[in-house]
Write a protein that holds these residues in place. Structure first.
Motif, PDB file in Angstrom:
ATOM      1  N   SER A 118       0.868  -1.373  -0.138  1.00 46.73           N
ATOM      2  CA  SER A 118      -0.019   0.180   0.036  1.00 46.73           C
ATOM      3  C   SER A 118       0.900   1.084   0.171  1.00 46.73           C
ATOM      4  O   SER A 118       2.080   1.288   0.499  1.00 46.73           O
ATOM      5  N   ALA A 119       0.360   2.352  -0.745  1.00 43.01           N
ATOM      6  CA  ALA A 119       0.991   3.507  -0.796  1.00 43.01           C
ATOM      7  C   ALA A 119       1.251   4.215   0.348  1.00 43.01           C
ATOM      8  O   ALA A 119       2.049   5.214   0.860  1.00 43.01           O
ATOM      9  N   ALA A 120       0.061   3.877   1.325  1.00 38.92           N
ATOM     10  CA  ALA A 120       0.068   4.722   2.649  1.00 38.92           C
ATOM     11  C   ALA A 120       0.993   4.019   4.055  1.00 38.92           C
ATOM     12  O   ALA A 120       0.899   4.183   5.157  1.00 38.92           O
ATOM     13  N   THR A 121       1.716   3.085   3.400  1.00 38.25           N
ATOM     14  CA  THR A 121       2.725   2.442   4.551  1.00 38.25           C
ATOM     15  C   THR A 121       3.852   2.738   4.582  1.00 38.25           C
ATOM     16  O   THR A 121       4.576   3.522   3.572  1.00 38.25           O
ATOM     17  N   GLY A 122       4.903   2.482   5.513  1.00 43.34           N
ATOM     18  CA  GLY A 122       6.330   2.781   5.788  1.00 43.34           C
ATOM     19  C   GLY A 122       6.284   4.069   6.108  1.00 43.34           C
ATOM     20  O   GLY A 122       5.441   5.102   6.513  1.00 43.34           O
ATOM     21  N   PRO A 123       7.715   4.736   6.136  1.00 46.99           N
ATOM     22  CA  PRO A 123       8.025   6.288   6.588  1.00 46.99           C
ATOM     23  C   PRO A 123       7.567   6.986   5.581  1.00 46.99           C
ATOM     24  O   PRO A 123       8.442   7.494   4.732  1.00 46.99           O
ATOM     25  N   VAL A 124       6.360   7.497   5.563  1.00 48.54           N
ATOM     26  CA  VAL A 124       5.717   8.253   4.354  1.00 48.54           C
ATOM     27  C   VAL A 124       6.317   9.712   4.426  1.00 48.54           C
ATOM     28  O   VAL A 124       6.600  10.234   3.189  1.00 48.54           O
ATOM     29  N   PRO A 125       6.786  10.318   5.457  1.00 44.91           N
ATOM     30  CA  PRO A 125       7.349  11.635   5.307  1.00 44.91           C
ATOM     31  C   PRO A 125       8.932  11.614   4.694  1.00 44.91           C
ATOM     32  O   PRO A 125       9.143  12.406   3.822  1.00 44.91           O
ATOM     33  N   ARG A 126       9.411  10.359   5.076  1.00 50.42           N
ATOM     34  CA  ARG A 126      10.534  10.205   4.254  1.00 50.42           C
ATOM     35  C   ARG A 126      10.538  10.028   2.794  1.00 50.42           C
ATOM     36  O   ARG A 126      11.552  10.627   2.047  1.00 50.42           O
ATOM     37  N   ARG A 127       9.503   9.237   2.493  1.00 47.17           N
ATOM     38  CA  ARG A 127       9.431   8.931   1.112  1.00 47.17           C
ATOM     39  C   ARG A 127       8.901  10.141   0.420  1.00 47.17           C
ATOM     40  O   ARG A 127       9.330  10.526  -0.723  1.00 47.17           O
ATOM     41  N   VAL A 128       7.958  11.109   0.812  1.00 46.76           N
ATOM     42  CA  VAL A 128       7.526  12.493   0.196  1.00 46.76           C
ATOM     43  C   VAL A 128       8.997  13.371  -0.114  1.00 46.76           C
ATOM     44  O   VAL A 128       8.976  13.985  -0.797  1.00 46.76           O
ATOM     45  N   ALA A 129       9.785  13.242   1.057  1.00 50.18           N
ATOM     46  CA  ALA A 129      10.895  14.085   0.935  1.00 50.18           C
ATOM     47  C   ALA A 129      11.801  13.733  -0.166  1.00 50.18           C
ATOM     48  O   ALA A 129      12.457  14.533  -1.073  1.00 50.18           O
ATOM     49  N   ALA A 130      11.883  12.399  -0.505  1.00 46.96           N
ATOM     50  CA  ALA A 130      12.603  11.829  -1.605  1.00 46.96           C
ATOM     51  C   ALA A 130      11.987  12.021  -2.614  1.00 46.96           C
ATOM     52  O   ALA A 130      12.741  12.238  -3.632  1.00 46.96           O
ATOM     53  N   LEU A 131      10.811  12.236  -2.855  1.00 47.98           N
ATOM     54  CA  LEU A 131      10.057  12.548  -3.967  1.00 47.98           C
ATOM     55  C   LEU A 131      10.451  13.842  -4.406  1.00 47.98           C
ATOM     56  O   LEU A 131      10.532  14.447  -5.640  1.00 47.98           O
ATOM     57  N   LEU A 132      10.364  14.717  -3.412  1.00 47.82           N
ATOM     58  CA  LEU A 132      10.505  16.208  -3.627  1.00 47.82           C
ATOM     59  C   LEU A 132      11.853  16.585  -4.121  1.00 47.82           C
ATOM     60  O   LEU A 132      12.090  17.736  -4.658  1.00 47.82           O
ATOM     61  N   ALA A 133      12.666  15.464  -3.794  1.00 49.05           N
ATOM     62  CA  ALA A 133      14.328  15.891  -4.158  1.00 49.05           C
ATOM     63  C   ALA A 133      14.440  15.157  -5.445  1.00 49.05           C
ATOM     64  O   ALA A 133      13.634  14.480  -6.103  1.00 49.05           O
ATOM     65  N   LEU A 134      15.683  15.564  -6.073  1.00 40.56           N
ATOM     66  CA  LEU A 134      15.969  14.932  -7.429  1.00 40.56           C
ATOM     67  C   LEU A 134      16.509  13.439  -7.115  1.00 40.56           C
ATOM     68  O   LEU A 134      16.858  13.223  -6.188  1.00 40.56           O
ATOM     69  N   PRO A 135      15.880  12.564  -8.031  1.00 38.16           N
ATOM     70  CA  PRO A 135      16.061  11.135  -8.128  1.00 38.16           C
ATOM     71  C   PRO A 135      17.579  11.007  -8.181  1.00 38.16           C
ATOM     72  O   PRO A 135      18.278  11.360  -8.981  1.00 38.16           O
ATOM     73  N   PRO A 136      17.878   9.910  -7.336  1.00 38.11           N
ATOM     74  CA  PRO A 136      19.466   9.554  -7.125  1.00 38.11           C
ATOM     75  C   PRO A 136      19.794   8.721  -8.197  1.00 38.11           C
ATOM     76  O   PRO A 136      18.983   8.049  -8.872  1.00 38.11           O
ATOM     77  N   THR A 137      21.169   8.447  -8.739  1.00 31.28           N
ATOM     78  CA  THR A 137      21.385   7.921  -9.666  1.00 31.28           C
ATOM     79  C   THR A 137      22.311   6.663  -9.266  1.00 31.28           C
ATOM     80  O   THR A 137      23.271   7.294  -8.436  1.00 31.28           O
ATOM     81  N   THR A 138      22.708   5.350  -9.631  1.00 31.94           N
ATOM     82  CA  THR A 138      23.400   4.673  -9.004  1.00 31.94           C
ATOM     83  C   THR A 138      24.783   4.620  -9.278  1.00 31.94           C
ATOM     84  O   THR A 138      25.675   4.997  -8.305  1.00 31.94           O
ATOM     85  N   PRO A 139      25.461   5.188 -10.688  1.00 27.75           N
ATOM     86  CA  PRO A 139      26.918   5.555 -10.790  1.00 27.75           C
ATOM     87  C   PRO A 139      27.149   6.705 -10.042  1.00 27.75           C
ATOM     88  O   PRO A 139      28.363   6.649  -9.430  1.00 27.75           O
ATOM     89  N   HIS A 140      26.342   7.646  -9.786  1.00 27.30           N
ATOM     90  CA  HIS A 140      27.196   8.796  -8.949  1.00 27.30           C
ATOM     91  C   HIS A 140      27.158   8.316  -7.640  1.00 27.30           C
ATOM     92  O   HIS A 140      27.957   8.807  -6.955  1.00 27.30           O
TER      93      HIS A 140
END
Length: 309
Positions: free
Chosen positions: A245-267
């Motif tokens: 479900s989208a409403a589970t887990g550490p939602v504030p941390r997930r929201v903050a990650a969405l509002l930031a730039l997506p990370p890339t593996t090589p970097h």
């Protein structure tokens, strides 16, 4: 039996924390694969070690030795092997836990599907339950379904509903329930692997978050939909463990990650710390596999020697 057989039982104590730390530094999809593959490999090697210890102990028993045409003094001077007895007991516990875990996942998923079919209105892959409580989750199966209550639909505007449904569809498309099932079974094999369950759940939710953001084309919209869904959520009783479900887990941390730039593996892997952790994890996995193979080869050599005598 040589001392190598003990390594697969001890390595997860170091490898599991290393996998967890490395997963924090990776994009969600890569993190989910890393956690699932690491847990599977470590669980397989530790279970193989238990089988080898139990097998070596069983070969000391006269009936087993006679059946295999073995010479007891070559296999072992004593008829009982304390390590083999303990390994056999632990192996029985592992098998019982695996059966119980598998049954729980299958029974709860089947029960939830029957409930959704009886009480919901189906349209394509979507099942709407007439319930004022707000809930939405992806239900695996053939075919997979997205279950959402009328309460959740009323809590979101049309654009947010689209983002929420895209999130749940990403769970089904990525077969995320299989990742959860694999790690649940791995945890049944070795208790040290239990620390990987929460990081995996977070990685799978972040994976679906990123997929939803790509579908709707707006990371802020996806973040808002997940935040509002979490605030409104009232999980239905009887929801299966395999449901995501989208409403589970550490939602504030997930929201903050969405509002930031997506990370890339090589970097991320250019950083010194993740590279060091990756080296530690790779070494642990290689050591565990090599030790299990070496112990198996040693036991095979002992059996051949005993038969030759």
């Amino acid at each position: 039996m040589n001392y190598a057989v003990w390594a697969p039982l001890l390595v997860p104590l170091l490898a599991a924390p290393a996998a967890r730390r490395l997963a924090d530094a990776l994009p969600p999809r890569a993190a989910a694969w890393l956690l699932a593959v690491s847990a599977t490999a470590l669980a397989a090697c530790s279970t193989a070690a238990l089988c080898l210890l139990a097998g070596a102990g069983a070969l000391r028993l006269p009936p087993v030795a006679a059946f295999g045409h073995l010479v007891l003094p070559v296999v072992g001077d004593q008829e009982t092997d304390p390590a083999g007895i303990v390994a056999a007991v632990l192996l029985a516990v592992v098998v019982a836990t695996l059966v119980r875990t598998s049954r729980r996942h299958l029974v709860l998923a089947a029960r939830a599907r029957r409930t959704a079919v009886r009480a919901g209105m189906a349209a394509g892959d979507l099942t709407v339950l007439q319930d004022p409580g707000a809930d939405a989750y992806a239900l695996p199966g053939r075919p997979g379904r997205i279950v959402v209550t009328t309460g959740m639909l009323r809590a979101l505007d049309p654009a947010e509903r689209e983002a929420l449904l895209a999130h749940e569809r990403a769970h089904l498309a990525g077969r995320h329930h299989l990742f959860l099932a694999v790690v649940a079974l791995a945890c049944a094999c070795h208790p040290a692997l239990r620390i990987l369950r929460d990081p995996l759940s977070y990685a799978l939710e972040r994976w679906a978050d990123e997929a939803a953001a790509a579908v709707v084309g707006d990371r802020r919209l996806a973040a808002r939909a997940i935040g509002r869904a979490a605030l409104a959520a009232r999980p239905l009783p009887g929801r299966p463990h395999a449901a995501l479900s989208a409403a589970t887990g550490p939602v504030p941390r997930r929201v903050a990650a969405l509002l930031a730039l997506p990370p890339t593996t090589p970097h991320l892997l250019r950083a010194r710390a993740p590279r060091a952790i990756a080296a530690v994890l790779a070494t642990c996995l290689a050591l565990s596999a090599a030790s299990a193979l070496d112990a198996a080869s040693d036991l095979h050599g002992t059996i051949e020697t005993a038969q030759g005598e």
